[in-house]
Motif scaffolding. Structure first.
Motif, PDB file in Angstrom:
ATOM      1  N   ILE A 182      12.251  91.815  27.048  1.00 58.31           N
ATOM      2  CA  ILE A 182      12.477  92.450  25.646  1.00 58.31           C
ATOM      3  C   ILE A 182      11.218  91.885  24.940  1.00 58.31           C
ATOM      4  O   ILE A 182      10.859  90.892  24.780  1.00 58.31           O
ATOM      5  CB  ILE A 182      13.752  91.983  25.168  1.00 58.31           C
ATOM      6  CG1 ILE A 182      14.924  92.381  26.047  1.00 58.31           C
ATOM      7  CG2 ILE A 182      13.695  92.589  23.601  1.00 58.31           C
ATOM      8  CD1 ILE A 182      16.211  91.883  25.503  1.00 58.31           C
ATOM      9  N   ASP A 183      10.574  92.945  24.290  1.00 56.03           N
ATOM     10  CA  ASP A 183       9.271  92.637  23.652  1.00 56.03           C
ATOM     11  C   ASP A 183       9.630  92.615  22.060  1.00 56.03           C
ATOM     12  O   ASP A 183       9.292  93.283  21.105  1.00 56.03           O
ATOM     13  CB  ASP A 183       8.194  93.835  23.762  1.00 56.03           C
ATOM     14  CG  ASP A 183       6.954  93.844  23.221  1.00 56.03           C
ATOM     15  OD1 ASP A 183       6.579  92.180  22.862  1.00 56.03           O
ATOM     16  OD2 ASP A 183       6.101  94.542  22.929  1.00 56.03           O
ATOM     17  N   LEU A 184      10.563  91.633  21.665  1.00 55.59           N
ATOM     18  CA  LEU A 184      10.837  91.646  20.292  1.00 55.59           C
ATOM     19  C   LEU A 184      10.839  90.027  20.190  1.00 55.59           C
ATOM     20  O   LEU A 184      11.055  89.393  21.045  1.00 55.59           O
ATOM     21  CB  LEU A 184      12.382  92.012  20.003  1.00 55.59           C
ATOM     22  CG  LEU A 184      12.450  93.441  19.918  1.00 55.59           C
ATOM     23  CD1 LEU A 184      13.987  94.002  19.903  1.00 55.59           C
ATOM     24  CD2 LEU A 184      11.585  94.158  19.100  1.00 55.59           C
ATOM     25  N   SER A 185      10.995  89.567  18.960  1.00 55.11           N
ATOM     26  CA  SER A 185      11.017  87.940  18.689  1.00 55.11           C
ATOM     27  C   SER A 185      12.130  87.602  18.655  1.00 55.11           C
ATOM     28  O   SER A 185      13.245  88.446  18.541  1.00 55.11           O
ATOM     29  CB  SER A 185      10.288  87.918  17.062  1.00 55.11           C
ATOM     30  OG  SER A 185      11.046  88.376  16.115  1.00 55.11           O
ATOM     31  N   LEU A 186      12.559  86.508  18.655  1.00 54.08           N
ATOM     32  CA  LEU A 186      13.936  85.888  18.486  1.00 54.08           C
ATOM     33  C   LEU A 186      14.563  85.965  17.388  1.00 54.08           C
ATOM     34  O   LEU A 186      15.760  86.237  17.705  1.00 54.08           O
ATOM     35  CB  LEU A 186      14.037  84.273  19.071  1.00 54.08           C
ATOM     36  CG  LEU A 186      13.611  83.796  20.469  1.00 54.08           C
ATOM     37  CD1 LEU A 186      13.425  82.157  20.429  1.00 54.08           C
ATOM     38  CD2 LEU A 186      14.433  84.411  21.542  1.00 54.08           C
ATOM     39  N   TYR A 187      13.710  86.119  16.314  1.00 53.60           N
ATOM     40  CA  TYR A 187      14.425  86.375  15.004  1.00 53.60           C
ATOM     41  C   TYR A 187      15.130  87.734  14.974  1.00 53.60           C
ATOM     42  O   TYR A 187      16.228  88.034  14.602  1.00 53.60           O
ATOM     43  CB  TYR A 187      13.569  86.202  14.025  1.00 53.60           C
ATOM     44  CG  TYR A 187      13.896  86.818  12.688  1.00 53.60           C
ATOM     45  CD1 TYR A 187      14.709  86.278  11.784  1.00 53.60           C
ATOM     46  CD2 TYR A 187      13.269  88.049  12.026  1.00 53.60           C
ATOM     47  CE1 TYR A 187      14.924  86.575  10.733  1.00 53.60           C
ATOM     48  CE2 TYR A 187      13.806  88.604  10.937  1.00 53.60           C
ATOM     49  CZ  TYR A 187      14.576  87.952  10.148  1.00 53.60           C
ATOM     50  OH  TYR A 187      14.910  88.400   8.917  1.00 53.60           O
ATOM     51  N   THR A 188      14.224  88.517  15.565  1.00 57.57           N
ATOM     52  CA  THR A 188      14.498  90.119  15.449  1.00 57.57           C
ATOM     53  C   THR A 188      15.873  90.474  16.676  1.00 57.57           C
ATOM     54  O   THR A 188      16.887  91.187  16.168  1.00 57.57           O
ATOM     55  CB  THR A 188      13.683  91.308  15.834  1.00 57.57           C
ATOM     56  OG1 THR A 188      12.503  90.824  14.911  1.00 57.57           O
ATOM     57  CG2 THR A 188      13.963  92.559  15.992  1.00 57.57           C
ATOM     58  N   ILE A 189      15.993  89.703  17.576  1.00 58.96           N
ATOM     59  CA  ILE A 189      16.734  90.047  18.526  1.00 58.96           C
ATOM     60  C   ILE A 189      18.186  89.218  17.878  1.00 58.96           C
ATOM     61  O   ILE A 189      19.278  89.874  17.983  1.00 58.96           O
ATOM     62  CB  ILE A 189      16.647  89.013  19.787  1.00 58.96           C
ATOM     63  CG1 ILE A 189      15.457  89.420  20.699  1.00 58.96           C
ATOM     64  CG2 ILE A 189      17.781  88.936  20.821  1.00 58.96           C
ATOM     65  CD1 ILE A 189      14.936  89.014  21.806  1.00 58.96           C
ATOM     66  N   LEU A 190      18.187  88.101  17.123  1.00 59.37           N
ATOM     67  CA  LEU A 190      19.469  87.432  16.711  1.00 59.37           C
ATOM     68  C   LEU A 190      19.999  88.145  15.354  1.00 59.37           C
ATOM     69  O   LEU A 190      21.108  88.713  15.205  1.00 59.37           O
ATOM     70  CB  LEU A 190      18.945  86.043  16.072  1.00 59.37           C
ATOM     71  CG  LEU A 190      18.768  84.980  17.248  1.00 59.37           C
ATOM     72  CD1 LEU A 190      18.349  83.803  16.338  1.00 59.37           C
ATOM     73  CD2 LEU A 190      20.376  84.616  17.834  1.00 59.37           C
TER      74      LEU A 190
END
Length: 389
Positions: free
Chosen positions: A343-351
């Motif tokens: 997944i090409d997203l930051s952990l912040y965005t995923i959460l």
């Protein structure tokens, strides 16, 4: 993935349940438990971390509202505030500590080739601690000052993937340097730390284990220069010296040579003096290594903002440690999922996405990829056109 599964079910599929059962059996966690098992407790507390719940009553209210979905989410026991409070109070926090370390081991294997900014073969760790303030009247076991309580998280962060490899939870009175007594140095690894850890007797142990340390010197550290290496002052390095300690006790605690590097940071207008037992890397690389130490401070800031470790669901030491370790497990679980699903997203965005989609029945990649965003936007545009006159 199965479209019939909720997002939460797909997330917990990444949990190694067999290894969790071993952790539970190790401490006899399910002894005389009839319905609400340790696994139920783990899932409820992980749900609280992912959805930013504020209290046990808040968790109970939200989960009971989705009663018909709980079984398929893996929660088999009856969810109630009193049951969760009792579980947090009496179930050994080491169950969740050991399980978090299991997840950390898996995450480090996945992130072993991650680039953190410097091309080094050695594993680089950043060591630091962070204090979580508490109310003394509510948490009397964590006395910090006369009118204040606190717990301290001593953390060793692997800069490849920002994975915490070692965490020691103490009350606020424990000094940072004491964590060096608990660390087992890895030969060849690099440990970057600030000057709070400048204890030559303790630093001599990693040196004897062929580990490398980089730290800052204090102004009152007595040293004698043996010789100087050539430096390129355009890089900001002012001097690169081989020194020995001159203090009676410091020389006795650390009888070997050290490398002293003075670096001027033009952006901040400050000078830094570093001490290390590494004699072959370029001096500018040593300075850059210390600059990457800020990653551990960002890690602390991140988990305090996005996980529930500043307000607690229980007041006992066991409840506090259980909640912190489950929060760390949730952080590492999301990091594992991010890597495995690419997944090409930051952990912040995923959460943030998970916090509002946990009960949705859709493939998790659809929710966590850019293509999923495009499809949702296109679908909303089509629906708007249907209502146009």
């Amino acid at each position: 993935m199965n479209r019939g599964q909720t997002i939460f079910s797909q997330v917990i599929d990444f949990l190694p349940q067999n290894k969790f059962r071993r952790c539970v059996d190790r401490y006899n966690g399910n002894y005389r438990v009839r319905s609400f098992t340790c696994y139920d407790q783990l899932l409820c507390m992980a749900f609280a971390q992912l959805t930013y719940r504020q209290s046990l009553r808040d968790i109970e209210c939200c989960l009971r509202a989705m009663q018909e979905k709980l079984y398929h989410m893996g929660i088999r026991g009856k969810v109630s505030r009193n049951t969760m409070a009792k579980a947090n109070e009496i179930r050994d926090w080491r169950i969740y500590s050991d399980f978090a370390l299991t997840l950390i081991h898996e995450a480090r294997r996945l992130y072993i080739d991650e680039d953190f900014g410097l091309e080094l073969k050695e594993t680089v760790y950043a060591l630091d601690s962070s204090t979580i303030d508490l109310c003394l009247s509510v948490f009397p076991w964590a006395r910090f000052r006369r009118t204040k309580a606190a717990v301290k998280l001593h953390t060793l962060l692997d800069l490849k993937g920002d994975i915490p490899t070692f965490i020691w939870i103490t009350d606020g009175k424990v000094h940072d340097v004491n964590v060096l007594d608990r660390l087992i140095p890895e030969p060849g690894s690099i440990y970057v730390m600030d000057r709070a850890y400048l204890d030559f007797q303790r630093l001599y142990q990693p040196h004897q284990c062929s580990a490398i340390f980089v730290t800052r010197s204090k102004t009152n550290t007595g040293m004698r220069r043996l010789y100087s290496n050539n430096v390129n002052k355009s890089t900001g390095v002012r001097c690169d010296q081989i020194v020995v300690l001159t203090g009676y006790y410091s020389k006795k605690d650390y009888p070997e040579k050290l490398r002293r590097i003075k670096y001027f940071d033009a952006e901040k207008g400050r000078s830094f003096v570093f001490l290390t037992n590494q004699f072959t890397l370029p001096s500018i690389t040593i300075a850059e290594l210390y600059r990457y130490r800020w990653r551990v401070e960002i890690f602390f800031k991140w988990i305090k903002q996005h996980l529930r470790i500043k307000s607690f669901f229980g007041t006992s030491e066991n409840a506090v440690k259980s909640q912190i370790w489950i929060a760390i497990s949730t952080y590492v679980l999301v990091a594992i999922m991010k890597k495995r699903l690419k997944i090409d997203l930051s952990l912040y965005t995923i959460l943030q996405i998970l916090s509002i989609t946990l009960f949705e029945k859709m493939p998790i990649l659809q929710a966590l990829t850019t293509d999923g965003y495009r499809k949702q936007i296109a679908s909303s545009h089509i629906q708007l056109k249907l209502f146009e006159p």
